[in-house]
Design a protein around this motif. Structure first.
Motif, PDB file in Angstrom:
ATOM      1  N   THR A 357       0.847  -1.194   0.000  1.00  0.00           N
ATOM      2  CA  THR A 357       0.000   0.000   0.000  1.00  0.00           C
ATOM      3  C   THR A 357       0.879   1.239   0.000  1.00  0.00           C
ATOM      4  O   THR A 357       1.712   1.407   0.889  1.00  0.00           O
ATOM      5  CB  THR A 357      -0.906   0.032   1.246  1.00  0.00           C
ATOM      6  OG1 THR A 357      -1.690  -1.167   1.294  1.00  0.00           O
ATOM      7  CG2 THR A 357      -1.827   1.240   1.220  1.00  0.00           C
ATOM      8  N   VAL A 358       0.672   2.099  -0.997  1.00  0.00           N
ATOM      9  CA  VAL A 358       1.409   3.359  -1.082  1.00  0.00           C
ATOM     10  C   VAL A 358       0.512   4.472  -0.557  1.00  0.00           C
ATOM     11  O   VAL A 358      -0.558   4.725  -1.125  1.00  0.00           O
ATOM     12  CB  VAL A 358       1.833   3.675  -2.524  1.00  0.00           C
ATOM     13  CG1 VAL A 358       2.600   4.994  -2.577  1.00  0.00           C
ATOM     14  CG2 VAL A 358       2.670   2.544  -3.096  1.00  0.00           C
ATOM     15  N   PRO A 359       0.905   5.159   0.523  1.00  0.00           N
ATOM     16  CA  PRO A 359       0.064   6.246   1.041  1.00  0.00           C
ATOM     17  C   PRO A 359      -0.007   7.409   0.047  1.00  0.00           C
ATOM     18  O   PRO A 359       0.918   7.614  -0.751  1.00  0.00           O
ATOM     19  CB  PRO A 359       0.782   6.675   2.322  1.00  0.00           C
ATOM     20  CG  PRO A 359       1.758   5.593   2.627  1.00  0.00           C
ATOM     21  CD  PRO A 359       2.116   4.970   1.316  1.00  0.00           C
ATOM     22  N   PRO A 360      -1.070   8.194   0.119  1.00  0.00           N
ATOM     23  CA  PRO A 360      -1.188   9.335  -0.792  1.00  0.00           C
ATOM     24  C   PRO A 360      -0.409  10.551  -0.317  1.00  0.00           C
ATOM     25  O   PRO A 360      -0.113  10.688   0.871  1.00  0.00           O
ATOM     26  CB  PRO A 360      -2.686   9.628  -0.771  1.00  0.00           C
ATOM     27  CG  PRO A 360      -3.114   9.238   0.612  1.00  0.00           C
ATOM     28  CD  PRO A 360      -2.268   8.033   0.968  1.00  0.00           C
ATOM     29  N   THR A 361      -0.084  11.418  -1.241  1.00  0.00           N
ATOM     30  CA  THR A 361       0.520  12.717  -0.933  1.00  0.00           C
ATOM     31  C   THR A 361      -0.609  13.692  -0.620  1.00  0.00           C
ATOM     32  O   THR A 361      -1.447  13.971  -1.478  1.00  0.00           O
ATOM     33  CB  THR A 361       1.341  13.231  -2.124  1.00  0.00           C
ATOM     34  OG1 THR A 361       2.335  12.256  -2.438  1.00  0.00           O
ATOM     35  CG2 THR A 361       1.996  14.556  -1.811  1.00  0.00           C
ATOM     36  N   ALA A 362      -0.645  14.201   0.583  1.00  0.00           N
ATOM     37  CA  ALA A 362      -1.737  15.090   0.991  1.00  0.00           C
ATOM     38  C   ALA A 362      -1.679  16.417   0.243  1.00  0.00           C
ATOM     39  O   ALA A 362      -0.598  16.925  -0.081  1.00  0.00           O
ATOM     40  CB  ALA A 362      -1.677  15.339   2.497  1.00  0.00           C
ATOM     41  N   ASN A 363      -2.839  16.961  -0.026  1.00  0.00           N
ATOM     42  CA  ASN A 363      -3.002  18.318  -0.570  1.00  0.00           C
ATOM     43  C   ASN A 363      -2.451  18.498  -1.985  1.00  0.00           C
ATOM     44  O   ASN A 363      -2.239  19.630  -2.418  1.00  0.00           O
ATOM     45  CB  ASN A 363      -2.342  19.356   0.357  1.00  0.00           C
ATOM     46  CG  ASN A 363      -2.967  19.386   1.728  1.00  0.00           C
ATOM     47  OD1 ASN A 363      -4.183  19.296   1.864  1.00  0.00           O
ATOM     48  ND2 ASN A 363      -2.139  19.509   2.756  1.00  0.00           N
ATOM     49  N   LEU A 364      -2.223  17.415  -2.696  1.00  0.00           N
ATOM     50  CA  LEU A 364      -1.772  17.549  -4.083  1.00  0.00           C
ATOM     51  C   LEU A 364      -2.991  17.741  -4.967  1.00  0.00           C
ATOM     52  O   LEU A 364      -3.655  16.795  -5.381  1.00  0.00           O
ATOM     53  CB  LEU A 364      -0.984  16.310  -4.523  1.00  0.00           C
ATOM     54  CG  LEU A 364      -0.387  16.374  -5.929  1.00  0.00           C
ATOM     55  CD1 LEU A 364       0.563  17.550  -6.076  1.00  0.00           C
ATOM     56  CD2 LEU A 364       0.332  15.070  -6.265  1.00  0.00           C
TER      57      LEU A 364
END
Length: 407
Positions: A357-364
């Motif tokens: 699982t790859v976490p997301p980059t916030a606020n992109l």
């Protein structure tokens, strides 16, 4: 390189989204920033930060902790206890002389320094704690962990600014490969959210000024990024040779396969704009791991949300890895934890490899068109990850890259 790969058998995390690896991982995967207005920074040019919520040192570390430990030690002891427990090793039975401790820390006890300086100015020398020095010097975090776990092997702290945690893990890898240790407790810890440090970064123009919308302030790789949000925390790994881990039936979360380091030799604070130093460290780490650039499935990027860093890093990643790797920056969620960042991100990379699982980059919201990378955003990405990179960079042009592989 040692004949046996090096295994990650223990992991501990303390971050702005949770105390403990499980809570931190859940918060990072949710992709919501922990940034908030901080009352302790009221009146400063920037008053937002990512701090560890509801951290009670008396309960987490011990009744005397507030008298003898700065916060950076408290956070790291907490993470280390989790990591050692997770490893299944028993400090009461191990050979302490074969157990090392290597921790990254960029600043040390800045809160203690500020508080005791105020005491000196306000009340005179008699009001200054006799424990001022042992509470503020960075090496004491490794010393306290040695005392905590009876680890009498090599013991030191690395200070390469925001690359410190990754540098520490690289040094730990070398200790195991050179057969100087059988187990190394390694990672990083930092508690730099203090008025003086925050003001210093603000004066440099390094911090986001999105004060009316703190949750959206840290936005790595976004076209509208304007600086980082300062954070605090700790990440700790327990490393040992895989052959030893398997012999005792340990759960192996991932392998650490490579480490590379370099210097930009360019500027005190700005990265080489072409990312040449980053490129050298990345290439060295891949070679150390015997991994081809095209084999990299994932990059946990340094991704500070500053205009210059994100641009330089993306150029280096694009030049060597192309656009196939799934890239993320977890600083959008937990902030920039300075000397702890590389360790926290290494721990999160281990979890990415372990869970696919790859976490997301916030606020992109609006990816910078000059950043030609496959950046994960909005939601976690489910993908098998066999080879992952975690990279970290610090003032002074110091670069450190780690390579992790699936167990």
């Amino acid at each position: 390189m040692t004949a046996s790969p090096i295994a990650v058998t223990g992991l501990g995390l303390v971050t702005a989204v949770g105390i403990g690896a499980e809570d931190s991982w859940r918060g990072v995967c949710a992709g919501r920033s922990a940034a908030r207005r901080n009352p302790e920074l009221e009146g400063l040019p920037v008053d937002i930060s990512c701090t560890v919520p509801d951290f009670d040192a008396t309960k987490r570390v011990g009744r005397r902790s507030t008298l003898v430990h700065d916060r950076f030690v408290q956070l790291t002891v907490t993470a280390a206890r989790e990591a050692v427990a997770d490893s299944g090793l028993d400090p009461k039975t191990w050979d302490g002389a074969r157990v090392g401790v290597v921790i990254g820390c960029g600043l040390g006890g800045v809160s203690t320094w500020e508080r005791q300086h105020r005491n000196l100015l306000g009340e005179g020398p008699g009001a200054v704690s006799a424990l001022l020095i042992p509470m503020l010097v960075p090496n004491m975090v490794a010393g306290h962990l040695a005392m905590e776990f009876g680890a009498t092997g090599p013991n030191f702290v690395t200070a390469t600014a925001c690359a410190s945690g990754a540098t520490a893990i690289g040094a730990a890898l070398d200790l195991l490969r050179d057969d100087r240790c059988d187990v190394v407790i390694t990672g990083g810890g930092e508690a730099g959210v203090s008025p003086l440090i925050v003001t210093g970064f603000a004066q440099m123009g390094a911090l986001s000024r999105r004060l009316d919308e703190p949750g959206a302030a840290s936005r790595p790789f976004d076209a509208d990024r304007d600086g980082f949000v300062i954070g605090e925390g700790s990440g700790v790994l327990v490393l040992e040779r895989e052959v030893d881990a398997r012999a005792r039936g340990a759960h192996i979360r991932a392998r650490i396969a490579g480490y590379g380091a370099s210097a930009d030799a360019h500027h005190m604070t700005a990265p080489d704009p072409e990312g040449a130093g980053i490129h050298r460290a990345l290439r060295a780490a891949l070679a150390d791991a015997d991994v081809a650039p095209g084999d990299v499935d994932h990059v946990n990027a340094h991704g500070t949300s500053t205009p210059l860093n994100d641009a330089a890093e993306s150029r280096a990643l694009r030049a060597l890895l192309g656009t196939e790797a799934a890239v993320t920056s977890t600083k959008g969620v937990v902030g920039h934890t300075l000397g702890a960042a590389g360790a926290i991100e290494a721990a999160l990379t281990v979890l990415t490899v372990e869970t696919s699982t790859v976490p997301p980059t916030a606020n992109l919201e609006n990816q910078d068109p000059d950043i030609d990378l496959d950046i994960v955003s909005k939601a976690p990405l489910d993908r098998r990850i066999d080879v992952a990179v975690s990279d970290s960079f610090g003032f002074g042009g110091q670069n450190a890259v780690l390579v992790f592989t699936s167990a």
